[in-house]
Design a protein around this motif. Structure first.
Motif, PDB file in Angstrom:
ATOM      1  N   CYS A 154      42.561  10.029  -2.992  1.00 46.49           N
ATOM      2  CA  CYS A 154      41.569  10.620  -3.900  1.00 46.49           C
ATOM      3  C   CYS A 154      42.206  10.872  -5.262  1.00 46.49           C
ATOM      4  CB  CYS A 154      41.056  11.923  -3.294  1.00 46.49           C
ATOM      5  SG  CYS A 154      39.972  12.837  -4.395  1.00 46.49           S
ATOM      6  N   THR A 156      40.911  12.605  -7.723  1.00 44.27           N
ATOM      7  CA  THR A 156      40.609  13.940  -8.237  1.00 44.27           C
ATOM      8  C   THR A 156      41.706  14.927  -7.847  1.00 44.27           C
ATOM      9  OG1 THR A 156      38.252  13.503  -8.139  1.00 44.27           O
ATOM     10  CG2 THR A 156      38.915  15.812  -8.252  1.00 44.27           C
ATOM     11  N   CYS A 157      42.129  14.869  -6.565  1.00 47.70           N
ATOM     12  CA  CYS A 157      43.127  15.831  -6.091  1.00 47.70           C
ATOM     13  C   CYS A 157      44.467  15.158  -5.847  1.00 47.70           C
ATOM     14  CB  CYS A 157      42.641  16.501  -4.806  1.00 47.70           C
ATOM     15  SG  CYS A 157      42.387  15.324  -3.453  1.00 47.70           S
ATOM     16  N   CYS A 176      38.959  19.963  -2.283  1.00 48.89           N
ATOM     17  CA  CYS A 176      38.562  19.017  -3.317  1.00 48.89           C
ATOM     18  C   CYS A 176      37.089  18.622  -3.134  1.00 48.89           C
ATOM     19  CB  CYS A 176      39.451  17.782  -3.248  1.00 48.89           C
ATOM     20  SG  CYS A 176      38.896  16.443  -4.295  1.00 48.89           S
ATOM     21  N   CYS A 179      36.636  14.531  -2.248  1.00 49.77           N
ATOM     22  CA  CYS A 179      37.014  13.981  -0.940  1.00 49.77           C
ATOM     23  C   CYS A 179      36.791  14.994   0.180  1.00 49.77           C
ATOM     24  CB  CYS A 179      38.474  13.541  -0.954  1.00 49.77           C
ATOM     25  SG  CYS A 179      39.619  14.901  -1.265  1.00 49.77           S
TER      26      CYS A 179
HETATM   27 ZN   LIG Z   1      40.168  14.834  -3.405  1.00 49.44          ZN
END
Ligand SMILES: [Zn+2]
Ligand SMILES: [Zn+2]
Length: 361
Positions: A154, A156-157, A176, A179
């Motif tokens: 992922c 984003t994280c 997150c 995900c």
């Molecule tokens: Zn994530």
């Protein structure tokens, strides 16, 4: 991996402190850990490289050697390094979750309720049952991804599964949102199961219920529960046996109980009466002078005992039914009996009269 710059691998400067190196390693290792990137070869390679770099830079002697010569003799490889030096660190990272991630998710245990008659419980039953259950998807083999693809880390994280938000002094970690804490995003979900890794199916199973089974008992069919996901084992199926109430018999373990209405003359004179047993009838002898509510047994005519040859008993409680209407002839006969029996006392009434006399002085 020879010639790779260990500092670059860990993303730290040549003057980084031990604490900085450890911190950077933990972050990278968590992000690249195989448990979080199953089947991702690139992540696995990077993970090995990070381990190797840390094995050297975390050891002051080896680090000094590396700084001087640009190489270290006897650098622990991925295998040994992972097993010994880093085990404790990963235990801290993943805690109890680590095993789950490695082996996938086990399918759930399911329960199937099976209704039997008392007669079926006595003989045992071999039957087929239809069980609706989620099964591991055959198209993706439970991975949830189209064959040949893998979930990606992922972005984003960065695979951590959580995002940190600072509010003043506080840093709060939240799962997150992209995900949902998985650390990975399934970009090519399996078309057959829509990424679930499982599909609903109805399975026909052969079940053998042993004779003598009791109400509320469960049979376990190992591995016949919900299918596992991502390599996890299947759950178990529990067949819960429910035995319907019987018209005539109540059950107490292997014994069967039945109430039989009888008449005063049958008890007084003795009789042979026809009584029900499972799947038929038998003759029950009543001895002269039998009292109401007495329980008579037919040995071996009860339920079979589970995994035993011996059967329980059929037990009959004799319920005296007093006639509510008498014909003129019956009344005459009964009055003649009463007159003849006026001064007769059985043991019950004798004992009662004795005690009453004592009480009255
Ligand atoms: Zn994530
Ligand atoms: Zn699938």
């Amino acid at each position: 991996m020879a010639g790779r710059d260990y500092y670059e691998t860990l993303g730290v400067s040549r003057t980084a402190s031990e604490t900085e190196i450890k911190k950077s390693f933990r972050q990278l290792a968590m992000q690249l850990h195989p448990d979080r990137n199953p089947g991702d070869k690139k992540a696995e390679e990077s993970f090995k490289a990070v381990n190797e770099a840390y094995a050297v830079l975390s050891d002051p002697d080896k680090r000094a050697q590396y700084d001087r010569f640009g190489t270290v003799g006897g650098t622990p490889g991925f295998e040994s390094g992972f097993g010994t030096l880093f085990e404790d660190i990963f235990e801290n990272f993943f805690g109890g979750e680590r095993g789950r991630r490695t082996r996938g998710r086990r399918g759930e245990d399911l329960q199937y309720e099976m209704k039997l008659t008392l007669e079926e419980a006595a003989t045992g039953v071999e039957t087929k049952i239809q069980v609706p259950r989620p099964e591991t998807c055959s198209h993706c083999e439970g991975s949830g991804s189209e064959p040949g693809t893998h979930p990606e880390t992922c972005d984003t994280c960065r695979g951590r599964g959580e995002v940190r938000m600072s509010q003043g002094f506080l840093t709060v970690a939240r799962p997150c949102p992209k995900c949902h804490g998985e650390g990975r995003v399934n970009k090519h979900p399996c078309k057959a199961c829509r990424g679930e890794g499982r599909q609903r199916a109805e399975r026909t199973l052969q079940v053998k219920i042993p004779s003598g089974i009791e109400d509320g008992m469960q049979l376990r069919l190992t591995g016949e529960g919900g299918g596992g996901v991502q390599g996890g084992a299947a759950g178990d199926l529990y067949v819960l046996v429910r035995i319907a109430e019987h018209e005539l018999f109540a059950r107490d373990g292997a014994d069967l109980y039945c109430e039989i209405p009888v008449t005063f003359p049958q008890l007084a004179l003795g009789a042979e009466i026809e009584v029900p047993v499972l799947n038929g009838t038998e003759t029950l002898p009543i001895a002269p002078g039998t009292q109401p509510n007495e329980v008579l047994r037919l040995r071996g005519h009860g339920m079979p005992r589970l995994r035993e040859r011996r059967r329980g008993d059929a037990c009959y409680r004799l319920i005296l039914e007093v006639p509510q209407k008498l014909s003129a002839r019956q009344r005459e006969a009964l009055e003649a009996y009463a007159a003849a029996a006026q001064s007769d006392h059985g043991p019950l009434s004798l004992s009662f009269l004795e005690r009453m006399k004592k009480l009255l002085g």
